[in-house]
Design a protein around this motif. Sequence first.
Motif, short mmCIF file in Angstrom:
data_model
loop_
_atom_site.label_atom_id
_atom_site.label_comp_id
_atom_site.label_asym_id
_atom_site.label_seq_id
_atom_site.Cartn_x
_atom_site.Cartn_y
_atom_site.Cartn_z
N GLU A 45 0.81 -1.20 0.00
CA GLU A 45 0.00 0.00 0.00
C GLU A 45 0.85 1.26 0.00
OE1 GLU A 45 -2.43 0.09 3.53
OE2 GLU A 45 -0.72 0.43 4.86
N PHE A 46 0.26 2.29 -0.53
CA PHE A 46 0.92 3.59 -0.62
C PHE A 46 1.09 4.21 0.76
CE2 PHE A 46 2.06 7.63 -2.26
CZ PHE A 46 1.34 8.60 -1.59
N VAL A 47 2.26 4.82 0.97
CA VAL A 47 2.54 5.54 2.21
C VAL A 47 2.70 7.03 1.94
CG1 VAL A 47 4.17 5.82 4.11
CG2 VAL A 47 3.62 3.52 3.27
N ALA A 48 3.63 7.36 1.06
CA ALA A 48 3.91 8.77 0.78
C ALA A 48 4.69 8.88 -0.52
CB ALA A 48 4.70 9.41 1.91
N ALA A 49 4.64 10.05 -1.13
CA ALA A 49 5.42 10.30 -2.35
C ALA A 49 5.83 11.76 -2.38
CB ALA A 49 4.62 9.93 -3.59
N ILE A 50 6.86 12.04 -3.17
CA ILE A 50 7.38 13.40 -3.28
C ILE A 50 7.75 13.68 -4.72
CG2 ILE A 50 9.75 12.68 -2.68
CD1 ILE A 50 9.94 15.35 -1.08
N SER A 51 7.46 14.90 -5.15
CA SER A 51 7.73 15.26 -6.53
C SER A 51 9.23 15.39 -6.79
CB SER A 51 7.03 16.59 -6.85
OG SER A 51 7.53 17.63 -6.02
N ARG A 52 9.57 15.55 -8.04
CA ARG A 52 10.98 15.56 -8.44
C ARG A 52 11.77 16.67 -7.78
NH1 ARG A 52 9.73 14.93 -14.78
NH2 ARG A 52 7.85 16.00 -14.09
N ASN A 53 11.16 17.84 -7.61
CA ASN A 53 11.88 18.95 -6.99
C ASN A 53 11.57 19.07 -5.49
OD1 ASN A 53 9.29 19.91 -7.00
ND2 ASN A 53 9.70 21.64 -8.38
N GLY A 54 10.77 18.16 -4.96
CA GLY A 54 10.47 18.17 -3.54
C GLY A 54 9.38 19.13 -3.10
N VAL A 55 8.79 19.83 -4.05
CA VAL A 55 7.80 20.84 -3.68
C VAL A 55 6.47 20.20 -3.30
CG1 VAL A 55 6.42 22.75 -4.57
CG2 VAL A 55 8.87 22.64 -5.06
N ASN A 56 6.09 19.17 -4.02
CA ASN A 56 4.79 18.53 -3.78
C ASN A 56 4.95 17.19 -3.08
OD1 ASN A 56 3.14 20.52 -5.15
ND2 ASN A 56 4.08 19.76 -7.03
N THR A 57 4.09 16.95 -2.12
CA THR A 57 4.10 15.67 -1.40
C THR A 57 2.68 15.11 -1.33
OG1 THR A 57 3.88 16.82 0.73
CG2 THR A 57 6.11 16.24 0.01
N TRP A 58 2.60 13.80 -1.21
CA TRP A 58 1.33 13.11 -1.09
C TRP A 58 1.45 12.08 0.04
CZ3 TRP A 58 4.13 13.94 -5.49
CH2 TRP A 58 3.55 14.77 -6.48
N TYR A 59 0.38 11.92 0.80
CA TYR A 59 0.39 11.01 1.92
C TYR A 59 -0.89 10.18 1.95
CZ TYR A 59 4.20 13.83 3.78
OH TYR A 59 5.39 14.50 3.95
N ALA A 60 -0.76 8.97 2.45
CA ALA A 60 -1.95 8.19 2.75
C ALA A 60 -2.63 8.82 3.96
CB ALA A 60 -1.57 6.74 3.05
N GLU A 61 -3.93 8.74 4.01
CA GLU A 61 -4.67 9.37 5.10
C GLU A 61 -4.23 8.83 6.46
OE1 GLU A 61 -6.31 12.31 3.30
OE2 GLU A 61 -6.87 11.88 5.38
N SER A 62 -3.89 7.57 6.51
CA SER A 62 -3.52 6.95 7.79
C SER A 62 -2.20 7.48 8.33
CB SER A 62 -3.45 5.44 7.63
OG SER A 62 -2.47 5.09 6.67
N ASN A 63 -1.39 8.11 7.44
CA ASN A 63 -0.07 8.57 7.85
C ASN A 63 0.02 10.08 8.00
OD1 ASN A 63 0.58 5.89 7.26
ND2 ASN A 63 1.10 6.43 5.16
N LYS A 64 -0.96 10.76 7.47
CA LYS A 64 -0.88 12.21 7.42
C LYS A 64 -0.75 12.80 8.82
CE LYS A 64 -3.25 13.87 4.09
NZ LYS A 64 -4.35 14.36 3.23
N GLY A 65 0.23 13.70 8.97
CA GLY A 65 0.48 14.31 10.27
C GLY A 65 1.48 13.57 11.11
N ARG A 66 1.76 12.32 10.76
CA ARG A 66 2.74 11.53 11.52
C ARG A 66 4.00 11.28 10.71
NH1 ARG A 66 1.68 6.38 12.89
NH2 ARG A 66 0.31 6.01 11.09
N PHE A 67 3.86 11.12 9.41
CA PHE A 67 5.00 10.82 8.54
C PHE A 67 5.34 12.05 7.69
CE2 PHE A 67 4.09 5.94 8.08
CZ PHE A 67 4.13 5.82 9.46
N THR A 68 6.63 12.19 7.42
CA THR A 68 7.09 13.26 6.54
C THR A 68 8.08 12.70 5.54
OG1 THR A 68 6.84 14.90 8.31
CG2 THR A 68 8.19 15.51 6.42
#
Length: 122
Positions: A45-68
Amino acid sequence: VQLQASGGGLVQAGGSLRLSCAAAGRTFSTYVMGWFRQAPGKEREFVAAISRNGVNTWYAESNKGRFTISRDNAKNTVYLQMNSLKPEDTAVYYCAAGGFWYPRNRDEYDYWGQGTKVTVSS
């Protein structure tokens, strides 16, 4: 690109871990980087992702606020800082490169690391 994940281990609930994923090759900055996890008997399952330049990030709802998620293109490395860990976070964590159009979709990723195991005890 070859990926090597590290930083997993055993931690008590509420603790923190920082995963790292080092990439070999000169094209690291051209990839969206993602973290996925797979618990025993479950799908990856998906946890998190980050764009090529690091500006955009995506998180699974279960991790948001805890993972960076973060990356250092000069070091060809992507990180996953995990705080307030829960027993349900126990899994093998994989880093992946690709995900240009749909960073949350594991089928979008072309390259995968070998995984690092995270165990959270209650």
